[in-house]
Design a protein around this motif. Structure first.
Motif, mmCIF file in Angstrom:
data_model
loop_
_atom_site.group_PDB
_atom_site.id
_atom_site.type_symbol
_atom_site.label_atom_id
_atom_site.label_comp_id
_atom_site.label_asym_id
_atom_site.label_seq_id
_atom_site.Cartn_x
_atom_site.Cartn_y
_atom_site.Cartn_z
ATOM 1 N N SER A 1 0.851 -1.185 0.000
ATOM 2 C CA SER A 1 0.000 0.000 0.000
ATOM 3 C C SER A 1 0.889 1.238 0.000
ATOM 4 C CB SER A 1 -0.899 0.012 1.214
ATOM 5 O OG SER A 1 -0.132 0.069 2.400
ATOM 6 N N GLN A 2 0.408 2.320 -0.597
ATOM 7 C CA GLN A 2 1.180 3.537 -0.693
ATOM 8 C C GLN A 2 1.223 4.227 0.661
ATOM 9 O OE1 GLN A 2 1.829 2.634 -4.529
ATOM 10 N NE2 GLN A 2 2.616 4.519 -3.683
ATOM 11 N N GLN A 33 11.242 12.920 1.791
ATOM 12 C CA GLN A 33 12.068 13.353 0.665
ATOM 13 C C GLN A 33 11.186 13.629 -0.548
ATOM 14 O OE1 GLN A 33 15.555 10.931 -0.143
ATOM 15 N NE2 GLN A 33 15.467 10.011 1.902
ATOM 16 N N PHE A 88 7.714 13.184 -6.911
ATOM 17 C CA PHE A 88 7.299 12.148 -5.970
ATOM 18 C C PHE A 88 7.776 12.491 -4.564
ATOM 19 C CE2 PHE A 88 6.024 8.870 -8.984
ATOM 20 C CZ PHE A 88 6.690 9.251 -10.131
ATOM 21 N N ARG A 92 9.908 6.818 4.808
ATOM 22 C CA ARG A 92 10.098 5.507 5.402
ATOM 23 C C ARG A 92 9.312 5.510 6.699
ATOM 24 N NH1 ARG A 92 13.451 2.271 9.321
ATOM 25 N NH2 ARG A 92 13.256 4.207 10.475
ATOM 26 N N GLY A 97 10.593 -1.289 8.286
ATOM 27 C CA GLY A 97 11.633 -1.704 7.370
ATOM 28 C C GLY A 97 12.566 -0.580 6.993
ATOM 29 N N THR A 98 13.352 -0.843 5.970
ATOM 30 C CA THR A 98 14.447 0.042 5.645
ATOM 31 C C THR A 98 14.191 0.919 4.428
ATOM 32 O OG1 THR A 98 16.118 -1.365 6.631
ATOM 33 C CG2 THR A 98 16.829 -0.027 4.785
ATOM 34 N N ALA A 99 13.405 0.432 3.486
ATOM 35 C CA ALA A 99 13.344 1.096 2.186
ATOM 36 C C ALA A 99 12.355 2.246 2.172
ATOM 37 C CB ALA A 99 12.959 0.082 1.116
ATOM 38 N N LEU A 100 12.630 3.207 1.289
ATOM 39 C CA LEU A 100 11.712 4.307 1.060
ATOM 40 C C LEU A 100 10.485 3.818 0.306
ATOM 41 C CD1 LEU A 100 13.950 7.324 -0.039
ATOM 42 C CD2 LEU A 100 12.806 6.982 2.149
ATOM 43 N N ILE A 101 9.351 4.385 0.651
ATOM 44 C CA ILE A 101 8.108 4.110 -0.060
ATOM 45 C C ILE A 101 7.689 5.400 -0.759
ATOM 46 C CG2 ILE A 101 5.704 3.406 0.154
ATOM 47 C CD1 ILE A 101 6.504 1.786 2.591
ATOM 48 N N PHE A 102 7.385 5.272 -2.044
ATOM 49 C CA PHE A 102 7.068 6.428 -2.871
ATOM 50 C C PHE A 102 5.568 6.565 -3.086
ATOM 51 C CE2 PHE A 102 11.184 7.905 -4.424
ATOM 52 C CZ PHE A 102 12.000 6.871 -4.013
ATOM 53 N N GLY A 103 5.140 7.809 -3.268
ATOM 54 C CA GLY A 103 3.771 8.066 -3.683
ATOM 55 C C GLY A 103 3.635 7.869 -5.174
ATOM 56 N N LYS A 104 2.433 8.156 -5.688
ATOM 57 C CA LYS A 104 2.157 7.945 -7.104
ATOM 58 C C LYS A 104 2.617 9.108 -7.963
ATOM 59 C CE LYS A 104 -1.762 4.923 -6.191
ATOM 60 N NZ LYS A 104 -3.196 4.660 -6.390
#
Lengths: 112, 114
Positions: A1-2, A33, A88, A92, A97-104
């Motif tokens: 999920s975003q 970011q 975008f 995080r 977790g560790t990774a960045l999650i991006f929007g649409k």
């Protein structure tokens, strides 16, 4: 999920105008970011704002962060045709977790 | 200074074929990531690695495998390609993990599965 959702999805303006894009996120964060993606290219980092900062500037970019509303905005002043790109936000989520999650993303079109 | 390099840039596969995407970085970054980008969906994390010899699942890992045998390389494999895997794949790397670390992206690999 975003985690992040940008608004609007698309924005068209004339050169010289200001462009404002918004990002809302769901869970608490330490940093947010913004990245830019030119058509057919990879993403490029623009600016990072920390959770204890309200506003940050970088050249023609101004980013704000409101942690109480879980939202951020990116303002590009005096837009140029070269600013045409997708933008975008990325976060995080704490404890996720560790990774960045991006929007649409928001697709910005600046016409001359 | 090449940054992050992805190969190949374009590939067309038939359903059921396998292939490997290669990502190489020359910045001595510990963390590496594979994302896929589809229209209207933004970027979604497939797998990532926090160091040589380690891998972890992201948001959409099914149908993909990864390996990080060398620090500078992160491979993404498709065992049996499906049309749903038609996408643009981006590799990224960062010095550390967490929200304060900036990602450096490759130029992308466009994959079409017929």
């Amino acid at each position: 999920s975003q985690q992040g959702e940008e608004d609007p999805q698309a924005l068209s303006i004339q050169e010289g105008e200001n462009a404002t894009m918004n990002c809302s996120y769901k869970t608490s964060i330490n940093n947010l970011q913004w990245y830019r993606q030119n058509s057919g290219r990879g993403l490029v980092h623009l600016i990072l704002i920390r959770s204890n900062e309200r506003e940050k500037h970088s050249g023609r970019l101004r980013v704000t962060l409101d942690t109480s509303k879980k939202s951020s905005s990116l303002l590009i002043t005096a837009s140029r045709a070269a600013d045409t790109a997708s933008y975008f936000c990325a976060t995080r989520p704490d404890q996720a977790g560790t990774a960045l999650i991006f929007g649409k993303g928001t697709t910005l079109s600046v016409s001359s | 200074n090449a940054g992050v390099t992805q190969t190949p840039k374009f590939r067309v596969l038939k359903t059921g074929q396998s292939m490997t995407l290669l990502c190489a970085q020359d910045m001595n970054h510990e963390y590496m990531y594979w994302y896929r980008q589809d229209p209207g969906m933004g970027l979604r994390l497939i797998h990532y690695s926090v160091g040589e010899g380690t891998t972890a699942k992201g948001e959409v890992p099914d149908g993909y495998n990864v390996s990080r045998l060398k620090k500078q390389n992160f491979l993404l494999g498709l065992e049996s390609a499906a049309p749903s895997q038609t996408s643009v794949y981006f590799c990224a790397s960062s010095f550390g993990g967490g929200g304060a670390n900036v990602l450096t992206f490759g130029a992308g690999s466009r994959l079409t599965v017929l």
